[in-house]
Design a protein around this motif. Structure first.
Motif, PDB file in Angstrom:
ATOM      1  N   TYR A  45     -16.375   6.196  -6.871  1.00 27.81           N
ATOM      2  CA  TYR A  45     -15.915   4.869  -7.336  1.00 27.81           C
ATOM      3  C   TYR A  45     -14.568   5.242  -8.083  1.00 27.81           C
ATOM      4  CZ  TYR A  45     -17.527   7.268 -11.664  1.00 27.81           C
ATOM      5  OH  TYR A  45     -17.534   8.210 -12.765  1.00 27.81           O
ATOM      6  N   PHE A  46     -13.580   4.268  -7.910  1.00 27.00           N
ATOM      7  CA  PHE A  46     -12.517   4.054  -9.093  1.00 27.00           C
ATOM      8  C   PHE A  46     -12.407   2.917  -9.718  1.00 27.00           C
ATOM      9  CE2 PHE A  46     -11.365   1.768  -5.292  1.00 27.00           C
ATOM     10  CZ  PHE A  46     -10.531   0.813  -5.717  1.00 27.00           C
ATOM     11  N   GLY A  47     -11.514   2.761 -10.990  1.00 23.38           N
ATOM     12  CA  GLY A  47     -11.559   1.725 -11.575  1.00 23.38           C
ATOM     13  C   GLY A  47     -10.583   1.687 -12.564  1.00 23.38           C
ATOM     14  N   ILE A  48     -10.514   0.957 -13.712  1.00 25.37           N
ATOM     15  CA  ILE A  48      -9.411   0.808 -14.716  1.00 25.37           C
ATOM     16  C   ILE A  48     -10.344   0.468 -15.985  1.00 25.37           C
ATOM     17  CG2 ILE A  48      -7.812  -0.230 -13.345  1.00 25.37           C
ATOM     18  CD1 ILE A  48      -8.630  -3.135 -14.459  1.00 25.37           C
ATOM     19  N   ASN A  49      -9.768   0.869 -17.048  1.00 26.97           N
ATOM     20  CA  ASN A  49     -10.579   0.532 -18.205  1.00 26.97           C
ATOM     21  C   ASN A  49      -9.436   0.449 -19.401  1.00 26.97           C
ATOM     22  OD1 ASN A  49      -9.657   3.072 -20.207  1.00 26.97           O
ATOM     23  ND2 ASN A  49      -9.933   3.860 -18.248  1.00 26.97           N
ATOM     24  N   ALA A  50      -9.859  -0.225 -20.625  1.00 25.98           N
ATOM     25  CA  ALA A  50      -9.029  -0.581 -21.780  1.00 25.98           C
ATOM     26  C   ALA A  50      -9.812  -0.624 -22.911  1.00 25.98           C
ATOM     27  CB  ALA A  50      -8.327  -1.990 -21.897  1.00 25.98           C
ATOM     28  N   GLY A  51      -9.181  -0.137 -23.995  1.00 29.36           N
ATOM     29  CA  GLY A  51     -10.008  -0.167 -25.315  1.00 29.36           C
ATOM     30  C   GLY A  51      -9.224  -0.127 -26.608  1.00 29.36           C
ATOM     31  N   TYR A  52      -9.767   0.805 -27.575  1.00 32.54           N
ATOM     32  CA  TYR A  52      -9.153   1.042 -28.684  1.00 32.54           C
ATOM     33  C   TYR A  52      -9.312   2.521 -29.128  1.00 32.54           C
ATOM     34  CZ  TYR A  52      -6.922  -0.467 -33.000  1.00 32.54           C
ATOM     35  OH  TYR A  52      -5.925  -0.900 -34.053  1.00 32.54           O
ATOM     36  N   ALA A  53      -8.307   3.165 -29.730  1.00 34.02           N
ATOM     37  CA  ALA A  53      -8.490   4.290 -30.125  1.00 34.02           C
ATOM     38  C   ALA A  53      -7.989   4.541 -31.782  1.00 34.02           C
ATOM     39  CB  ALA A  53      -7.447   5.484 -29.404  1.00 34.02           C
ATOM     40  N   PHE A  54      -8.501   5.394 -32.262  1.00 36.60           N
ATOM     41  CA  PHE A  54      -8.469   5.595 -33.762  1.00 36.60           C
ATOM     42  C   PHE A  54      -8.707   6.945 -34.246  1.00 36.60           C
ATOM     43  CE2 PHE A  54     -12.760   3.894 -33.162  1.00 36.60           C
ATOM     44  CZ  PHE A  54     -13.430   5.039 -33.747  1.00 36.60           C
ATOM     45  N   ASP A  55      -8.031   7.302 -35.423  1.00 36.20           N
ATOM     46  CA  ASP A  55      -8.042   8.775 -35.865  1.00 36.20           C
ATOM     47  C   ASP A  55      -9.722   9.026 -36.237  1.00 36.20           C
ATOM     48  OD1 ASP A  55      -7.542  10.964 -37.027  1.00 36.20           O
ATOM     49  OD2 ASP A  55      -5.926  10.108 -38.330  1.00 36.20           O
ATOM     50  N   ALA A  56      -9.789  10.414 -35.923  1.00 31.58           N
ATOM     51  CA  ALA A  56     -11.267  10.835 -36.143  1.00 31.58           C
ATOM     52  C   ALA A  56     -11.062  12.112 -37.092  1.00 31.58           C
ATOM     53  CB  ALA A  56     -12.091  11.001 -35.303  1.00 31.58           C
ATOM     54  N   VAL A 271     -13.096   3.849 -28.141  1.00 27.70           N
ATOM     55  CA  VAL A 271     -14.090   2.871 -27.570  1.00 27.70           C
ATOM     56  C   VAL A 271     -13.496   1.825 -26.296  1.00 27.70           C
ATOM     57  CG1 VAL A 271     -15.602   1.030 -28.038  1.00 27.70           C
ATOM     58  CG2 VAL A 271     -15.318   2.982 -29.725  1.00 27.70           C
ATOM     59  N   ARG A 272     -13.979   2.010 -25.340  1.00 29.36           N
ATOM     60  CA  ARG A 272     -13.586   1.219 -24.275  1.00 29.36           C
ATOM     61  C   ARG A 272     -14.393   0.712 -23.385  1.00 29.36           C
ATOM     62  NH1 ARG A 272     -11.142   6.718 -21.208  1.00 29.36           N
ATOM     63  NH2 ARG A 272     -12.914   7.608 -20.380  1.00 29.36           N
TER      64      ARG A 272
END
Length: 282
Positions: A45-56, A271-272
């Motif tokens: 499979y192949f695909g795309i993603n989008a989300g939000y990253a934050f300091d941990a 999280v995406r």
């Protein structure tokens, strides 16, 4: 004589019809059974993603150093000046693409193993070089802090996946190798420590759902279109590179002062949501 022959012919025809009616009838062929294909996650499979990253990270490091004054110093007043880098959480958009392969041991419901590689853009640049100067630094000089998340522009992972499929729903855990780099570490020249590439590890999990083959999202006529929601924790080891803050000569773009004010760990969470096109078995 003619009547006799006609009567005999009629009797013979009736007898033949009655005999044919007594013969057993040939049974109709049974209907052809077409089995419904059982869905399996096996395939590439192949695909795309989008989300939000934050300091941990815990962000408990010191972030203040003093620019000396006096004759030949770097301050306007000649007095020492404290430069403080705000140690606050950073966050921003993350997006990219992924490729991978799954193998399901038993079609329908069963254990699924696989691997996935992805490459991601990170928008942590808003707080880059974010400093508060308690006083004035001489014109032609500026303070910068290339440490931590503010220097990350992209990251990627190569991970294994292990999960369990409930028909078209897959629940999985994932983990493996991670890497990242950015432009802020290289925003000034002539310094041996401005190599920003770093490596580390990542772990997380998610849930993925396979849509019907005839989904309106199936632009590539794949065996299935899948949607996923995933969370990852990423930890990148910086080693001893760029562990402090710098005072830069703007004319030459070369550091003239270094202070090891501590370290910002490159730890962040993502999280995406993702969209995959699966090829292979149904």
């Amino acid at each position: 004589m003619t009547k006799l022959l006609s009567s005999l012919a009629a009797f013979t025809a009736l007898t033949a019809a009655a005999s044919a009616a007594d013969l057993p009838r040939r049974a109709a062929p049974p209907p052809v059974f077409t089995p419904v294909p059982v869905f399996t996650w096996t395939g590439a499979y192949f695909g795309i993603n989008a989300g939000y990253a934050f300091d941990a990270s815990d962000r408990n490091t010191g972030n203040t150093f003093v620019v000396p004054g006096g004759a030949g110093g770097y301050t306007v007043s000649g007095a020492p000046v404290a430069v403080t880098f705000r140690n606050r959480s950073q966050d921003g958009f993350s997006g990219g693409g992924q490729i991978g392969y799954n193998y399901q041991f038993t079609p329908g419901s069963g254990v699924v193993v696989g691997f996935e590689a992805d490459a991601q853009y990170l928008d942590f640049g808003r707080d880059r070089n974010n400093a508060f100067v308690n006083g004035g630094i001489r014109p032609g000089f500026y303070a910068t802090d290339p440490r931590g998340l503010s220097s990350l522009d992209f990251f990627g992972t190569v991970r294994g996946r292990l999960g369990y499929a409930f028909d078209r729903t897959l629940v999985y855990g994932t983990g493996g190798f991670a890497y990242g780099s950015g432009s802020a570490d290289r925003s000034f020249g002539g310094y041996a420590g401005n190599d920003s590439f770093r490596t580390g590890w990542t772990a997380g999990g998610g849930v993925e759902f396979a849509l019907p083959t005839d989904s309106f999202l199936n632009f590539f006529r794949s065996n299935a279109v899948t949607l996923k929601i995933e969370g990852l924790y990423v930890n990148l080891d910086r080693g001893t590179r760029n562990q402090g803050a710098f005072l830069i000569d703007a004319a030459s773009n070369v550091p003239v002062l270094y202070s090891g004010v501590g370290r910002r760990s490159d730890e962040f969470a993502v999280v995406r949501a993702g969209l995959n096109y699966k090829f292979g078995s149904y």
